[in-house]
Scaffold this motif. Sequence first.
Motif, short mmCIF file in Angstrom:
data_model
loop_
_atom_site.label_atom_id
_atom_site.label_comp_id
_atom_site.label_asym_id
_atom_site.label_seq_id
_atom_site.Cartn_x
_atom_site.Cartn_y
_atom_site.Cartn_z
N ALA A 1 -5.24 3.24 -0.20
CA ALA A 1 -5.87 3.13 1.19
C ALA A 1 -6.39 1.88 1.31
O ALA A 1 -6.19 1.25 2.46
N GLY B 1 0.65 -1.16 -0.02
CA GLY B 1 0.02 0.03 0.22
C GLY B 1 0.79 1.27 0.11
O GLY B 1 0.56 2.13 -0.65
N VAL C 1 -5.70 -0.79 4.55
CA VAL C 1 -6.73 -1.06 5.30
C VAL C 1 -6.90 -2.75 5.32
O VAL C 1 -7.09 -3.28 6.48
N ALA D 1 -3.92 6.48 -5.20
CA ALA D 1 -4.44 6.90 -3.71
C ALA D 1 -5.26 5.83 -3.23
O ALA D 1 -5.36 5.33 -2.17
N VAL D 2 -6.19 5.53 -4.24
CA VAL D 2 -7.19 4.72 -3.59
C VAL D 2 -7.05 3.36 -3.54
O VAL D 2 -7.12 2.70 -2.55
N ALA E 1 1.44 4.36 -3.09
CA ALA E 1 1.06 5.84 -2.73
C ALA E 1 1.19 6.96 -4.21
O ALA E 1 0.30 7.61 -4.20
#
Length: 478
Positions: free
Chosen positions: A236, A224, A240, A232-233, A228
């Motif tokens: 994230a 993740g 998570v 961006a999605v 970056a």
Amino acid sequence: MDMTSGATVGVSASSLRKMLVPLALAQFICSFAGSNMNVMINDISQDLHTDVQGVQVCITLFLLVMAALMIPCGKLTDRYGRKRLFQLGLLIYGVGAIISAASPGLGVLILGNSILEGVGTALLIPPVYILTTMLFTDIKSRARAFGLISGMGGVGAATGPLIGGLITTSISWRAAFVFQALIIVIILVLGRGLVDPVPADPGRPFDTVGAVLSATGLVVLVGGILAADKNAVLMAVLLVVGVLILAGFYLWIRGRERAGKEALLSTGLFRNRTSNRALVTQNVQWAVLLGTSFVVSVYLQTVRHYNAIQTGVIFTAATVGILLSSLAAGRLVRRFQQRTLIMAGFVITIIGIIVLLVQVKGHPGAWYFAPGLFLIGLGVGVMLTPSVNVVQSAFPEKLQGEISGLSRSVSNLGSSIGTAIAGTILVAGLADANRSYGIAMIVLAFIALLGLVAAVLLPKDQPSPETDTLSPSAEQRT
């Protein structure tokens, strides 16, 4: 310096000193491998027709594979024996180094360096720390042994750019991997006399599901961070998912413990607040050291257009800093508590980052990097050994396999996170390299500040290993 006063009964002092040599060399070459590719970025990119980000992925994956597999491999030492896994790890690492040297493209380089060398390192490093803990049975002698091993780890990370740059410029970047393979052969020869104080237990069960969950969670988490600069999605989502998988891992091992089954990791390891805080300091130390190494190396090669040896020579300042603090380690632990040394190390490191930012801004000369790098090396060198000793000595021998795997995993996770975060910031902003360089270094300074906070929270009465005569099981507990 006598490191044998607390030696294992039945093993002579001279034999112990001989056994420390291959263990320290193993830590040296694994740390060396984590930083030496930083000065080869331009050479590898041109030769393998890739870019800076491709090499960054290769470096980060190497560090990440180590972090992801360190806990399972630490657990396997109980089942198959510490010496056997140490030798197996060396063999796999050596094969990976040879494949890397002959790689025709980035994919094969990732196979050899990131996968095989990463797996080999994960197999051989836990035995280094477990054997040291078992062979040196009191805090004083153990701290000195850890001082040598941790110092060699710091020197390996610091000299990686210098030695790698020298070999790359004078011969080829491929020869740097041949150099690693030769060192592995030397360690194999010197390590024949290693003694495993505790016999292997082949019938001991292994938590395969826990191993898969822990490794997958760490890989997804760092993946993740690497995403970056592109999506961006996706970043994230991966962050998570990674956190959720690691939470699932914790619930899994807790469930197995409650059912009376063997778990990959004892949840009791996380109930020792002193150890937890020291683990945070370990993670941050390596994040700052490897993050700085990558960022400065890329900046020097892609913006200042220095070659591998010029870049490596500049990093001599960090090498000198680590060497000086390592040589002074014995005197420092006699005079100061471990908490004090860790705090001082972070303060010096943060000052070094600030100096690196202030000195470099507006100055084209390469040697403006030297003062800041020296302070960073000095600061990291001061706190490497105390952090390791606090963690390893906080638990009895029956938990050494688990805490060693956790400790090394946390350290290597720090290395991969430091390279991923700072490297991603820099690579994403190469169009305005000076600005992105500054942002990356500021982020590393903030990470170092978090480490300082963790050090401040360590118990004030944390004893110095030079004066403490308690057994490992008598260390600070919650």
